[in-house]
Scaffold this motif. Structure first.
Motif, PDB file in Angstrom:
ATOM      1  N   SER A  16      22.291  14.408 -45.910  1.00  0.00           N
ATOM      2  CA  SER A  16      22.017  15.591 -44.832  1.00  0.00           C
ATOM      3  C   SER A  16      20.919  15.574 -44.207  1.00  0.00           C
ATOM      4  N   VAL A  19      20.524  12.461 -41.912  1.00  0.00           N
ATOM      5  CA  VAL A  19      21.165  12.865 -40.643  1.00  0.00           C
ATOM      6  C   VAL A  19      20.451  13.720 -39.856  1.00  0.00           C
ATOM      7  N   LEU A  20      19.710  14.919 -40.339  1.00  0.00           N
ATOM      8  CA  LEU A  20      19.211  15.861 -39.458  1.00  0.00           C
ATOM      9  C   LEU A  20      17.920  15.045 -38.820  1.00  0.00           C
ATOM     10  N   ALA A  23      19.154  12.296 -36.299  1.00  0.00           N
ATOM     11  CA  ALA A  23      19.511  12.716 -35.086  1.00  0.00           C
ATOM     12  C   ALA A  23      18.730  13.176 -34.026  1.00  0.00           C
ATOM     13  N   THR A  82      27.821  11.262 -40.138  1.00  0.00           N
ATOM     14  CA  THR A  82      27.519  12.497 -39.660  1.00  0.00           C
ATOM     15  C   THR A  82      26.394  12.192 -38.394  1.00  0.00           C
ATOM     16  N   GLN A  83      25.599  11.208 -38.525  1.00  0.00           N
ATOM     17  CA  GLN A  83      24.573  10.904 -37.589  1.00  0.00           C
ATOM     18  C   GLN A  83      25.200  10.750 -36.302  1.00  0.00           C
ATOM     19  N   GLU A  86      26.319  14.018 -34.854  1.00  0.00           N
ATOM     20  CA  GLU A  86      25.342  14.782 -34.238  1.00  0.00           C
ATOM     21  C   GLU A  86      24.693  14.182 -33.184  1.00  0.00           C
ATOM     22  N   GLU A  87      24.704  12.827 -32.866  1.00  0.00           N
ATOM     23  CA  GLU A  87      24.204  12.257 -31.763  1.00  0.00           C
ATOM     24  C   GLU A  87      25.370  12.141 -30.482  1.00  0.00           C
ATOM     25  N   SER A  91      24.175   8.446 -28.613  1.00  0.00           N
ATOM     26  CA  SER A  91      23.607   7.770 -29.685  1.00  0.00           C
ATOM     27  C   SER A  91      23.108   6.367 -29.348  1.00  0.00           C
TER      28      SER A  91
END
Length: 353
Positions: A16, A19-20, A23, A82-83, A86-87, A91
């Motif tokens: 996580s 990812v944060l 992102a 998850t990335q 988020e993007e 992306s």
């Protein structure tokens, strides 16, 4: 202790954070203007949920064969999925190469993947591709129980994965709950038997003192050395360990038990690929997907990573039953896209701190 190349590097919480952090990285919009025909620039960007040690040699072969450079970001499959979520359409990724169908489905569900041409998806059996055409399997991998016959006599092998919550298996089973393959296996239980059964299984497993490890590689190492009686993982780890030790799968102490009768423990999942919408018309991306489903790449996976090819005409890996002979559960891989809900169930069970 030696480990196989597939050792998972991230726990769920670490994933996580990754990812944060990633992102936040922006990306320039390279999408061609409306009506403009994309041209080859001889480069693509791949987000890989498969480990670098396994796929980098194949990507290098692809570059040598085509002249197309592959810029790759590696990470845990759940983290990469998850990335991407988020993007969104910002992306930089052109392609998502994932460890399992669940992660591919989770991204496809959010509308981030283009529909692949039928000439691509038709190379793969219907069971191993998306109904929508938005992802396609590249290899197949079977869930198994790995066991040490000195500690688990063949006569005592379980008929069902649900037997592992019984007293005879207390403290004897290794699991890797942060691994994408375990997470998708739990999702499969939900699909086949309902959420209540999945919760019951996870609670029973937790109460039975499982030996939690951060990846499937350590589980196999311990089973093979006699430190652990058995564990849940995917079939190909045995071939990888044999290769590392300069022997054949039959030369290892560890053995594989394929769950019979369509049991949930015998799920056959896929690694696979999805193409981001912005890259739908990119000729270099099409060349890449075609290559993954071509004879050279399929042979690479069978011989180097011991996975099952999904394209006809390529011989399967040594030391395991033929894919067509496996008694797999009646589960549609398209239904394994509830990634976040499954991770929440696993955390709730206490298998992940």
């Amino acid at each position: 202790m030696p480990t196989t190349p597939r050792k998972a590097a991230l726990a769920l919480t670490a994933a996580s954070l990754l990812v944060l952090g990633l992102a936040a990285c922006g990306a320039e919009d390279d999408t061609p203007a409306q009506g403009e025909t994309p041209t080859s620039d001889k480069k693509i960007t791949v987000y890989s949920g498969r480990s670098e040690s396994l796929v980098k040699p194949l990507l290098e072969q692809f570059t040598q064969a085509t002249g197309i450079t592959v810029e790759t970001r590696y990470g845990n499959t759940a983290a990469m999925a998850t990335q991407l979520l988020e993007e969104g359409d910002k992306s930089p990724a052109d392609v998502f190469l994932a460890q399992d169908a669940g992660a591919l489905g989770a991204v496809a569900k959010q509308g981030l993947f283009a529909t692949l041409d039928g000439s691509v998806t038709d190379k793969v059996p219907t069971a191993y591709r998306a109904r929508s055409g938005q992802w396609v399997g590249v290899t197949a991998r079977a869930r198994v129980l790995v066991y040490n016959p000195d500690l688990v006599p063949e006569a005592d092998l379980p008929a069902s994965v649900f037997d592992l919550t019984g007293p005879a298996w207390k403290g004897k089973i290794g699991v890797a709950p942060t691994n994408a393959s375990f997470q998708t296996f739990v999702t499969a239980i939900k699909v086949q038997h309902g959420e209540a059964k999945a919760k019951e299984f996870l609670a029973g497993l937790k109460a039975n003192d499982p030996q939690v490890r951060d990846g499937n590689g350590p589980i196999l190492d311990e089973v093979n050395s006699g430190k652990l009686p058995a564990g849940l993982l995917n079939h190909y780890y045995l071939g990888e360990l044999a290769k590392e030790q300069g022997t054949t799968p039959d030369g290892l102490k560890a053995k594989l038990h394929f769950f019979p009768g369509g049991d949930s423990g015998g799920l056959v999942n896929v690694s696979g690929v999805g193409v981001l919408t912005k890259a739908a018309q990119d000729p270099d991306v099409k060349t890449f997907v075609d290559y993954l489903l071509g004879a050279d790449a399929q042979k690479y996976f069978a011989e180097q990573t011991y996975e099952y090819p999904v394209v006809a005409g390529v011989e399967g890996p040594a030391g395991v039953p033929a894919l067509s002979s496996l008694a797999v559960p009646d589960i549609d891989l398209n239904d394994l896209d509830a990634l976040e809900a499954t991770i929440a169930l696993i955390k709730e069970s206490g298998l992940v701190p």
